[in-house]
Scaffold this motif. Structure first.
Motif, PDB file in Angstrom:
ATOM      1  N   VAL A 196       0.985  -1.238   0.001  1.00  0.00           N
ATOM      2  CA  VAL A 196       0.142   0.078   0.041  1.00  0.00           C
ATOM      3  C   VAL A 196       0.942   1.135  -0.055  1.00  0.00           C
ATOM      4  O   VAL A 196       0.734   2.151  -0.850  1.00  0.00           O
ATOM      5  N   MET A 197       1.843   1.473   0.905  1.00  0.00           N
ATOM      6  CA  MET A 197       2.398   2.521   1.383  1.00  0.00           C
ATOM      7  C   MET A 197       3.276   2.939  -0.086  1.00  0.00           C
ATOM      8  O   MET A 197       3.590   4.255  -0.161  1.00  0.00           O
ATOM      9  N   ILE A 198       4.117   2.047  -0.415  1.00  0.00           N
ATOM     10  CA  ILE A 198       5.281   2.198  -1.549  1.00  0.00           C
ATOM     11  C   ILE A 198       4.447   2.849  -2.789  1.00  0.00           C
ATOM     12  O   ILE A 198       4.948   3.924  -3.224  1.00  0.00           O
ATOM     13  N   LEU A 199       3.279   2.486  -3.395  1.00  0.00           N
ATOM     14  CA  LEU A 199       2.399   2.890  -4.180  1.00  0.00           C
ATOM     15  C   LEU A 199       1.914   4.211  -3.977  1.00  0.00           C
ATOM     16  O   LEU A 199       1.705   5.170  -4.563  1.00  0.00           O
ATOM     17  N   ALA A 200       1.300   4.578  -2.741  1.00  0.00           N
ATOM     18  CA  ALA A 200       0.755   5.679  -2.236  1.00  0.00           C
ATOM     19  C   ALA A 200       1.868   6.771  -2.252  1.00  0.00           C
ATOM     20  O   ALA A 200       1.491   7.911  -2.961  1.00  0.00           O
ATOM     21  N   CYS A 201       3.062   6.478  -1.971  1.00  0.00           N
ATOM     22  CA  CYS A 201       4.255   7.585  -2.050  1.00  0.00           C
ATOM     23  C   CYS A 201       4.439   7.839  -3.519  1.00  0.00           C
ATOM     24  O   CYS A 201       4.710   9.062  -3.778  1.00  0.00           O
ATOM     25  N   VAL A 202       4.368   6.792  -4.254  1.00  0.00           N
ATOM     26  CA  VAL A 202       4.559   7.146  -5.725  1.00  0.00           C
ATOM     27  C   VAL A 202       3.364   7.821  -6.337  1.00  0.00           C
ATOM     28  O   VAL A 202       3.775   8.705  -7.154  1.00  0.00           O
ATOM     29  N   MET A 203       2.241   7.548  -6.110  1.00  0.00           N
ATOM     30  CA  MET A 203       1.285   8.635  -6.337  1.00  0.00           C
ATOM     31  C   MET A 203       1.252   9.920  -6.103  1.00  0.00           C
ATOM     32  O   MET A 203       0.925  10.784  -6.863  1.00  0.00           O
ATOM     33  N   PHE A 204       1.530  10.093  -4.737  1.00  0.00           N
ATOM     34  CA  PHE A 204       1.711  11.477  -4.451  1.00  0.00           C
ATOM     35  C   PHE A 204       2.786  12.137  -5.065  1.00  0.00           C
ATOM     36  O   PHE A 204       2.829  13.400  -5.303  1.00  0.00           O
ATOM     37  N   PHE A 205       3.770  11.378  -5.160  1.00  0.00           N
ATOM     38  CA  PHE A 205       4.978  12.145  -6.198  1.00  0.00           C
ATOM     39  C   PHE A 205       4.712  12.541  -7.362  1.00  0.00           C
ATOM     40  O   PHE A 205       4.999  13.334  -7.996  1.00  0.00           O
ATOM     41  N   SER A 206       3.649  11.710  -8.027  1.00  0.00           N
ATOM     42  CA  SER A 206       3.149  12.056  -9.356  1.00  0.00           C
ATOM     43  C   SER A 206       2.153  13.220  -9.186  1.00  0.00           C
ATOM     44  O   SER A 206       2.551  14.167 -10.128  1.00  0.00           O
ATOM     45  N   MET A 207       1.731  13.697  -8.268  1.00  0.00           N
ATOM     46  CA  MET A 207       0.780  14.723  -8.263  1.00  0.00           C
ATOM     47  C   MET A 207       1.663  15.925  -8.016  1.00  0.00           C
ATOM     48  O   MET A 207       1.487  17.101  -8.591  1.00  0.00           O
ATOM     49  N   ASP A 208       2.806  16.011  -7.190  1.00  0.00           N
ATOM     50  CA  ASP A 208       3.500  16.930  -6.534  1.00  0.00           C
ATOM     51  C   ASP A 208       4.576  17.390  -7.998  1.00  0.00           C
ATOM     52  O   ASP A 208       4.671  18.486  -7.988  1.00  0.00           O
ATOM     53  N   LEU A 209       4.958  16.205  -8.742  1.00  0.00           N
ATOM     54  CA  LEU A 209       5.716  16.896  -9.750  1.00  0.00           C
ATOM     55  C   LEU A 209       4.936  17.616 -10.759  1.00  0.00           C
ATOM     56  O   LEU A 209       5.498  18.450 -11.265  1.00  0.00           O
TER      57      LEU A 209
END
Length: 565
Positions: free
Chosen positions: A103-116
């Motif tokens: 869950v958490m690894i993908l959640a962090c990657v998803m948040f990275f996508s938004m912030d980028l």
């Protein structure tokens, strides 16, 4: 109970179930009445649909998976009903570790996508972007305002859609949408299309932060959320570093093909985030479909659900999409109004609004102030790294301590105390001081323990209702974004370049956040004491009846609920 000893440990019979996962007799049928068996079976039939599971290395069909899940879930629930923990510490650690990986690894990657995608506009400003598109800085300001307006306006509607369709569908959908919009920025040639893309990006990203927080909270207990949320917001600091390094490299692509360097940046980062959005459709774990079947065994899936719901019973229906589909517009409006006027959550909303303004203001003006101190653009990008590294370390450390000691308010207070002396140092630093002293003061303020993960988990822990939790996360995020908007207007042109008047405002807000953190603690302690006085006067039968749902109080107003400090 045959399967559990008096000290709460599991006997050999249960151990065999865990090791072999072979069909066993219905434990509930052996020890419960027919009525109890029917209720448990009905409840766990729904549970099995919510948490897909299979046996590692087996090729059994869906009915067998369902049957094994039901048996394990029924056994665990029966143990908990008898006051016995239905799993070992080792099993819980395994489930938690697998959940982190899934869950958490993908959640962090998803948040990275938004912030980028929402921050790369700042990098292209160091190129000839405004000149090539015949725009002024005022046009840029209008575009950023449009982004923020749509980002805020779509938060609550997006959260409603998140509950209606489920995070496993809604979050990847809006991720893919904003990835496409970000890619289309390569076509910007004038003010109109620029304004359209900024508004569209805010429209697509609105609600993602609160939706992701609501989704992650479904997988963890209340005292496990602060550290998990800190991983997500630490990703923001990491994104600042990665995006600065990417921009430094991509913006060197002069005269490559027919695209300008800023177009290459939009194209490459937009395609990257679009790819992440599409991949999320297939990778995101789901509470309503068998999306975690390759990770958890049937017993582990049962433990995953039971441990979360035992910690917070209000999460039982949090992932039920049918509840969201039955909600009318009136129900949504009442939910929003109820969360907005919740007297126990409103102080946290206020703290989220004012608490981060000092650090956000300095972050917004960091490049401007470093340029005033005669650092070049490459140096400025590199000078981001020290405060980002400090921020990641202290944010995760404070969040971990918050979970460990099961308290929130003290770490909000300590974070504000961290900022206060550094602001004073910056304010009264002599004009003749070395530029490195000013850089150091900025770095220490921006490297503070960012306590937003703690406040997000605080809102979740004190909601005690799925609807209230979803809407409260959205309102909290809106409060934080309004604080960011306020932060952008603290420093004024007539106060440049040291912004002494603005710093006095920041010091006042910082002091107010410390007072508010202590005030929330006192408020919650007194409220819990009031509830305890009423609760102890009730006899056991009255308490049991009340726990079953009696009484007019709901959510975090219930007498058997204690506000988390």
């Amino acid at each position: 109970m045959d399967s559990v000893s008096k000290d709460g440990s599991l006997d050999e019979k249960t151990a065999l179930i865990q090791d072999d996962e072979e069909p066993v007799v219905d434990i509930v049928g052996e020890s419960s009445s027919l009525l109890t068996k029917r209720v448990v079976h009905q409840d766990e039939k729904l549970s099995s649909k919510s948490y897909g599971a299979t046996e590692s290395g087996s090729s059994i069909d869906g009915d067998d998976i369902h049957s094994k899940y039901v048996r394990h879930a029924a056994e665990i629930q029966n143990n908990l009903a008898n006051g016995v923990k239905g799993w070992t510490e080792e099993e819980e650690n395994t489930v938690r570790r697998k959940t982190d990986l899934r869950v958490m690894i993908l959640a962090c990657v998803m948040f990275f996508s938004m912030d980028l995608d929402r921050s790369n506009i700042q990098q292209v400003l160091s190129s000839d972007f405004l000149l090539d598109t015949n725009m002024s800085t005022n046009d840029y300001n209008v575009g950023q305002s449009l982004f923020l307006i749509f980002f805020l306006a779509l938060d609550i509607p997006s959260q409603t859609m998140n509950k209606r369709f489920g995070p496993n569908r809604w979050l990847p959908t809006i991720m893919t949408a904003w990835g496409i919009v970000s890619t289309l920025q390569v076509l910007i040639n004038a003010r109109p299309f620029f304004l359209f893309t900024r508004a569209a990006l805010g429209f697509c990203e609105g609600g993602f932060v609160s939706g992701l927080a609501f989704y992650v909270s479904s997988f963890y207990k209340s005292d496990e959320l602060s550290i998990r949320f800190s991983w997500i917001w630490a990703t923001q600091s990491l994104t600042n570093v990665i995006s600065a390094l990417l921009a430094s490299a991509i913006l060197l692509m002069h005269d490559v093909g027919t695209l300008k360097n800023w177009q290459w940046l939009f194209l490459m980062e937009g395609l990257l985030t679009t790819t992440i959005g599409v991949a999320a459709f297939f990778l995101i774990p789901s509470l309503s479909t068998p999306g975690i079947s390759s990770t958890f065994t049937a017993r582990e899936a049962a433990i995953l659900r039971a441990r979360v719901e035992h910690d917070d019973p209000s999460k039982k229906n949090q992932s039920d999409k049918d509840v969201g589909k039955r909600q009318t517009a009136g129900h949504v409006l009442r939910s929003v109004f109820g969360a907005l006027t919740d007297k126990y959550l409103a102080p946290i909303f206020l703290l989220g609004y004012i608490g981060f303004i000092p650090s956000v203001t300095l972050r917004y003006y960091f490049p401007i102030n470093m340029r005033f101190l005669m650092f070049d653009s490459t140096q400025i990008n590199l000078l981001i790294i020290p405060y980002a590294a400090l921020n990641i370390f202290w944010t995760t450390t404070f969040s971990r301590l918050s979970d460990h000691y099961r308290t929130k308010w003290i770490f909000a207070l300590l974070s504000a105390l961290w900022v206060f002396p550094n602001l004073i140092f910056l304010q009264f630093l002599p004009y003749s001081a070395s530029r490195w002293w000013r850089f150091a003061s900025y770095t220490w303020v921006l490297g503070y323990p960012y306590y937003q993960p703690i406040l997000v988990s605080w809102v979740s822990a004190n909601s005690n209702d799925p609807d209230r939790r979803a809407m409260a996360q959205s309102i909290y995020n809106i409060a934080v974004q309004l604080g960011n908007l306020t932060a952008a207007n603290i420093y004024q042109e007539n106060d440049a370049s040291y912004y002494h008047m603005g710093n006095y405002v920041l010091l006042g807000l910082n002091l107010a956040s410390m007072i508010l953190a202590v005030g929330i603690m006192v408020y919650y302690v007194r409220e819990n004491e009031k509830r305890e006085k009423v609760w102890v006067k009730m006899n056991e039968m009255e308490k049991e009846e009340y726990s079953r749902g009696a009484g007019s109080e709901v959510g975090n107003h219930r007498l058997d609920f204690r506000l988390r400090l």
